[in-house]
Motif scaffolding. Structure first.
Motif, PDB file in Angstrom:
ATOM      1  N   UNK A 536      20.343  72.247  16.026  1.00  0.00           N
ATOM      2  CA  UNK A 536      19.368  71.194  16.323  1.00  0.00           C
ATOM      3  C   UNK A 536      18.078  71.773  16.899  1.00  0.00           C
ATOM      4  N   UNK A 537      18.206  72.695  17.850  1.00  0.00           N
ATOM      5  CA  UNK A 537      17.018  73.257  18.481  1.00  0.00           C
ATOM      6  C   UNK A 537      16.264  74.192  17.551  1.00  0.00           C
ATOM      7  N   UNK A 538      17.001  74.940  16.740  1.00  0.00           N
ATOM      8  CA  UNK A 538      16.348  75.845  15.805  1.00  0.00           C
ATOM      9  C   UNK A 538      15.551  75.063  14.764  1.00  0.00           C
ATOM     10  N   UNK A 539      16.135  73.990  14.255  1.00  0.00           N
ATOM     11  CA  UNK A 539      15.445  73.200  13.235  1.00  0.00           C
ATOM     12  C   UNK A 539      14.234  72.481  13.813  1.00  0.00           C
ATOM     13  N   UNK A 540      14.359  72.016  15.040  1.00  0.00           N
ATOM     14  CA  UNK A 540      13.229  71.360  15.691  1.00  0.00           C
ATOM     15  C   UNK A 540      12.046  72.323  15.817  1.00  0.00           C
ATOM     16  N   UNK A 541      12.336  73.570  16.162  1.00  0.00           N
ATOM     17  CA  UNK A 541      11.267  74.549  16.356  1.00  0.00           C
ATOM     18  C   UNK A 541      10.707  75.061  15.044  1.00  0.00           C
ATOM     19  N   UNK A 542      11.452  74.890  13.948  1.00  0.00           N
ATOM     20  CA  UNK A 542      11.046  75.483  12.681  1.00  0.00           C
ATOM     21  C   UNK A 542       9.924  74.718  12.007  1.00  0.00           C
ATOM     22  N   UNK A 543       9.857  73.412  12.218  1.00  0.00           N
ATOM     23  CA  UNK A 543       8.892  72.566  11.510  1.00  0.00           C
ATOM     24  C   UNK A 543       7.723  72.291  12.439  1.00  0.00           C
ATOM     25  N   UNK A 544       6.541  72.820  12.114  1.00  0.00           N
ATOM     26  CA  UNK A 544       5.464  72.762  13.101  1.00  0.00           C
ATOM     27  C   UNK A 544       4.120  72.265  12.580  1.00  0.00           C
ATOM     28  N   UNK A 545       3.972  71.910  11.345  1.00  0.00           N
ATOM     29  CA  UNK A 545       2.657  71.469  10.888  1.00  0.00           C
ATOM     30  C   UNK A 545       2.828  70.405   9.823  1.00  0.00           C
ATOM     31  N   UNK A 546       1.736  69.846   9.324  1.00  0.00           N
ATOM     32  CA  UNK A 546       1.815  68.747   8.377  1.00  0.00           C
ATOM     33  C   UNK A 546       1.190  69.056   7.032  1.00  0.00           C
ATOM     34  N   UNK A 547       1.847  68.646   5.957  1.00  0.00           N
ATOM     35  CA  UNK A 547       1.318  68.774   4.601  1.00  0.00           C
ATOM     36  C   UNK A 547       1.504  67.450   3.878  1.00  0.00           C
ATOM     37  N   UNK A 548       0.601  67.156   2.974  1.00  0.00           N
ATOM     38  CA  UNK A 548       0.761  65.970   2.149  1.00  0.00           C
ATOM     39  C   UNK A 548       1.726  66.286   1.004  1.00  0.00           C
ATOM     40  N   UNK A 549       2.718  65.432   0.805  1.00  0.00           N
ATOM     41  CA  UNK A 549       3.708  65.650  -0.236  1.00  0.00           C
ATOM     42  C   UNK A 549       3.339  64.838  -1.475  1.00  0.00           C
ATOM     43  N   UNK A 550       3.479  65.462  -2.647  1.00  0.00           N
ATOM     44  CA  UNK A 550       3.208  64.719  -3.873  1.00  0.00           C
ATOM     45  C   UNK A 550       4.464  63.956  -4.285  1.00  0.00           C
ATOM     46  N   UNK A 551       4.404  63.276  -5.405  1.00  0.00           N
ATOM     47  CA  UNK A 551       5.492  62.411  -5.827  1.00  0.00           C
ATOM     48  C   UNK A 551       6.790  63.185  -6.037  1.00  0.00           C
ATOM     49  N   UNK A 552       6.687  64.363  -6.681  1.00  0.00           N
ATOM     50  CA  UNK A 552       7.894  65.150  -6.947  1.00  0.00           C
ATOM     51  C   UNK A 552       8.536  65.637  -5.649  1.00  0.00           C
ATOM     52  N   UNK A 553       7.715  66.089  -4.712  1.00  0.00           N
ATOM     53  CA  UNK A 553       8.255  66.562  -3.440  1.00  0.00           C
ATOM     54  C   UNK A 553       8.866  65.418  -2.644  1.00  0.00           C
ATOM     55  N   UNK A 554       8.211  64.251  -2.633  1.00  0.00           N
ATOM     56  CA  UNK A 554       8.746  63.094  -1.929  1.00  0.00           C
ATOM     57  C   UNK A 554      10.080  62.662  -2.523  1.00  0.00           C
ATOM     58  N   UNK A 555      10.168  62.674  -3.865  1.00  0.00           N
ATOM     59  CA  UNK A 555      11.416  62.294  -4.521  1.00  0.00           C
ATOM     60  C   UNK A 555      12.530  63.286  -4.192  1.00  0.00           C
ATOM     61  N   UNK A 556      12.168  64.572  -4.112  1.00  0.00           N
ATOM     62  CA  UNK A 556      13.182  65.576  -3.823  1.00  0.00           C
ATOM     63  C   UNK A 556      13.652  65.465  -2.375  1.00  0.00           C
ATOM     64  N   UNK A 557      12.729  65.172  -1.451  1.00  0.00           N
ATOM     65  CA  UNK A 557      13.154  64.986  -0.063  1.00  0.00           C
ATOM     66  C   UNK A 557      14.078  63.779   0.051  1.00  0.00           C
ATOM     67  N   UNK A 558      13.770  62.697  -0.672  1.00  0.00           N
ATOM     68  CA  UNK A 558      14.643  61.529  -0.650  1.00  0.00           C
ATOM     69  C   UNK A 558      16.041  61.885  -1.143  1.00  0.00           C
ATOM     70  N   UNK A 559      16.112  62.655  -2.241  1.00  0.00           N
ATOM     71  CA  UNK A 559      17.408  63.055  -2.798  1.00  0.00           C
ATOM     72  C   UNK A 559      18.228  63.830  -1.773  1.00  0.00           C
ATOM     73  N   UNK A 560      17.580  64.786  -1.098  1.00  0.00           N
ATOM     74  CA  UNK A 560      18.301  65.593  -0.113  1.00  0.00           C
ATOM     75  C   UNK A 560      18.685  64.769   1.112  1.00  0.00           C
ATOM     76  N   UNK A 561      17.823  63.857   1.505  1.00  0.00           N
ATOM     77  CA  UNK A 561      18.134  63.025   2.666  1.00  0.00           C
ATOM     78  C   UNK A 561      19.341  62.139   2.390  1.00  0.00           C
ATOM     79  N   UNK A 562      19.405  61.569   1.197  1.00  0.00           N
ATOM     80  CA  UNK A 562      20.528  60.706   0.847  1.00  0.00           C
ATOM     81  C   UNK A 562      21.841  61.471   0.751  1.00  0.00           C
ATOM     82  N   UNK A 563      21.774  62.783   0.579  1.00  0.00           N
ATOM     83  CA  UNK A 563      22.990  63.592   0.538  1.00  0.00           C
ATOM     84  C   UNK A 563      23.503  63.948   1.922  1.00  0.00           C
TER      85      UNK A 563
END
Length: 592
Positions: A536-563
């Motif tokens: 939990x702590x390692x993952x929290x520290x790993x993500x530190x900035x923001x990027x805009x996601x396109x449709x394909x990336x958003x769809x892929x994140x949804x797929x992984x989240x649902x798993x």
């Protein structure tokens, strides 16, 4: 039968001791301040069993006159003040007259001292005093080769076992001692500080030519990454001397932030908040800067008599102080700061989102410490809803919703865009689903990383060039205790020199390995970091900035989240997705 008892002096002493002395670090603080008040230029601190068995402090200050030895271990005995008016012109560290009394009440104290002031009755200026449990055992002449005081505090809490059993392990207690000592080393660069534990040197700082040199040496930081300013505001009777880390010093915690009032280390949530608020102008979310702020005020406008520890203060015109601090800090950071120094990554450090390694480059991190804005959450039959004006509105704005229904809606929802590089917006036939892309990505990474740790199959890669991290004294202690846990997480490190470690490998799932390592080292006690906590702590520290996601990336994140096993809540308890119904929007536009 009488119910009201008059406590005995012995009980009163032990209760009073608990206010000022709760661990070895408290003893170190009080004796260290006494040495500073005595004008010492060399202060040596030696500990045994992290201070439980012994706290031994030697200084070359002015010593204690023989006539004062009779009274120094009595309650409210002090040489710093004599009347209440003296509090308005206080310049010393101590003044309450409780520290030595409290320490002696719960330990065995042997004090040797040679004073620069000879006794009018006796030419002998060196004496040794023994006090145990608050009771004087002996007072005899001694032979000491130099002026100063040598005090040994042994068997701490020997007569209050309840307090002793609540002490933590040695590593944790030593970190507390370092947290006490380090601020004084920063504000008194002209003094020599030596801290050892059972013969091992933890801190050895010789007199520095400037405060900046001392800060760089004490915190193991590059002095070229600091900005220095000293400004006096005559009308306000305020002087602000600051050393500010520029954009190149970024930490996952506020462990490089120090505030002093009239040379006294203090804790102030208000001042700290405002300084960090200015740092948000140059730093990405979720990281903190470094600063040493020494504020000099008219002592009549500072109340330090709030708590026995003397760390909390009240300022007469705090808003004026805040205004000046913000103005000075912003000007330095925005007009004199340096650009970010970034090393060019090698191929092994570069990664791109794909089916096997879904980690969008630097997805935005929010501040997990901030509460979610909006109405409070209530629970109805396992479904969490937002409390609004009435029960209908609560049912219209759903957090989580029924699991099967929400999964089904999220699966078939259409991606329609993103907002502020934070939120992904999906549309269903009758509602909007809003995903916090950071929280969602953290959930995905957390479950994958935790599974790898538990199966002892963390996928990691060697770094072509080891990452060298200079550690603070506190981080060095933590690294020695947590090294095996780091290896378990796929992070192999070795000692490069006395103050530096070399990171040799990096887990494939994690980015920003420096932030990850420093976050884990800041957590402290190794026995409390299990597989879940580590991931939990390692993952929290790993993500530190923001990027805009396109449709394909958003769809892929949804797929992984649902798993994921728990897709709709991040590892820190925040929702990853909320649903806004058509009914809720209709009511906001008065369409009902």
């Amino acid at each position: 039968m009488n119910k009201v008892n008059i406590l005995t002096p012995d009980v009163i002493a032990k209760i009073a001791a608990g206010e000022a002395v709760d661990r070895p670090a408290s003893v170190v603080k009080e004796l260290l301040e006494n040495a500073i008040d005595a004008g010492a230029t060399r202060i040596e601190i030696n500990l045994k069993d992290a201070g439980r068995e012994l706290v031994h402090i030697k200084d070359n200050g002015s010593g204690i006159s023989p006539s004062d030895l009779e009274r120094i271990f009595q309650r409210h005995a002090t040489s710093k003040i004599s009347s209440i008016e003296d509090l308005e012109k206080l310049l010393s560290m101590g003044f309450r007259g409780e520290a030595l009394y409290s320490i002696a009440a719960v330990s065995d104290v042997t004090l040797k001292t040679q004073s620069v002031m000879p006794s009018p009755k006796d030419n002998n200026t060196a004496w040794v005093l023994h006090v145990r449990g608050g009771i004087r055992q002996s007072l005899e002449p001694a032979a000491i080769s130099h002026t100063g005081t040598d005090i040994k505090v042994a068997e701490l809490f020997f007569n209050t076992p309840a307090r002793r059993k609540f002490l933590k392990n040695n590593a944790a207690e030593l970190r507390q001692v370092l947290n006490i000592v380090v601020p004084y080393t920063l504000i008194y660069p002209e003094k020599r500080f030596l801290l050892t534990h059972e013969g091992r040197t933890l801190l050895d700082l010789r007199p520095a030519s400037s405060q900046l040199d001392r800060v760089a040496a004490a915190l193991n930081l590059n002095m070229h990454h600091f900005l220095e300013t000293d400004q006096e505001f005559v009308d306000e009777k305020i002087r602000v001397k600051m050393i500010l880390g520029n954009i190149n010093i970024q930490r996952p915690r506020r462990d490089l932030q120090f505030i002093f009032i009239n040379g006294r280390p203090i804790e102030s949530k208000t001042l700290s908040f405002n300084l960090n608020d200015v740092y948000k102008l140059i730093l990405p979310p979720g990281v903190y800067g470094a600063f040493i702020a020494n504020i000099t005020l008219d002592s009549a406008n500072v109340d330090v008599n709030i708590h026995p520890t003397k760390r909390e203060v009240r300022l007469k015109d705090e808003s004026r102080v805040i205004s000046i601090l913000r103005r000075v800090t912003e000007h330095q950071l925005m007009h004199k700061g340096s650009p970010r120094h970034i090393s060019v990554p090698n191929e092994n450090n570069m990664s791109f989102p794909n089916e096997n390694n879904m980690s969008f480059p630097n997805v935005l991190i929010g501040n997990p410490e901030k509460a979610l804005s909006g109405p409070p959450i209530k629970t109805f039959g396992g479904v969490k809803t937002v409390d609004s004006l009435d029960d209908d509105n609560m049912r219209d704005f759903l957090l989580f919703g029924e699991d099967n229904t929400l999964r089904s809606k999220f699966t078939r929802a259409r991606f329609i865009g993103s907002f502020l590089q934070k939120f992904l917006i999906f549309e269903t036939d009758e509602s909007l689903l809003i995903v916090d892309q950071h929280a969602a990505q953290e959930r995905i990474m957390y479950e994958k990383f935790k599974d790898q740790i538990e199966s002892a199959q963390v996928e990691s890669q060697p770094l072509l060039t080891p990452l060298l991290l200079k550690l603070t004294p506190q981080e060095k202690l933590a690294w020695e205790e947590l090294n095996e846990k780091l290896i378990l997480a796929g992070i192999e490190t070795t000692q490069f020199d006395d103050d530096t470690i070399a990171v040799q490998t990096q887990p494939l799932l994690l980015k920003n390995i420096e932030n990850v390592v420093r976050t884990l080292l800041a957590e402290g006690k190794a026995s409390r970091i299990d597989h879940d906590t580590l991931a939990r702590r390692a993952c929290k520290a790993s993500i530190v900035a923001g990027d805009r996601l396109d449709m394909a990336q958003a769809a892929f994140q949804r797929k992984q989240l649902l798993e994921c096993k728990d897709p709709f809540i991040c590892p820190h308890g925040r929702p990853t997705l909320i649903e806004v119904t058509q009914g809720f929007l209709d009511r906001q536009f008065l369409r009902t």
